[in-house]
Design a protein around this motif. Structure first.
Motif: not given
Length: 121
Positions: A40-54
């Motif tokens: 977001a503007p003025g903020k650090e990049r943050e995690f949202v979601a991940m799909a694991w390989r297995f």
């Protein structure tokens, strides 16, 4: 060379829905964990979601119950369905690829160029 291309961003009203998609050019897509981060503007990049390989997924608390990530290993794509969007979801969304089980930005090996999502109140 691995490339990630996002699509589907745009402007939506609060309470609405958007679906982002990421297309990945690699022959070893199924061996990676893949997901989404946002900044977001003025903020650090943050995690949202991940799909694991297995199999399996993980979500940030702020999006749990509203966002759904999936992966199509046949098409090398990873959609992110976003429902009940809020103004605070406004950000540039980045597709991310990692050989690790991780939600850490430092352990992401490949990034997309980003797609803008704007949620109006």
């Amino acid at each position: 060379q691995v490339q990630l291309v996002e699509s589907g961003g745009g402007l939506v009203q609060a309470g609405g829905s958007l679906t982002l998609s990421c297309a990945v050019s690699t022959r070893t897509f199924s061996s990676y964990s893949i997901g989404w981060f946002r900044q977001a503007p003025g903020k650090e990049r943050e995690f949202v979601a991940m799909a694991w390989r297995f199999g399996g997924t993980q979500y940030a608390d702020s999006v749990k119950g509203r966002f759904t990530i999936s992966r199509d290993n046949a098409k090398n794509t990873v959609p992110l369905q976003m429902n009940s969007l809020k103004p605070e979801d406004t950000a540039v969304y980045y597709c991310a690829l990692s050989p690790h089980y991780t939600t850490k930005e430092s352990e992401i090996e490949y990034w997309g160029q980003g797609t803008q999502v704007t949620v109006s109140s």
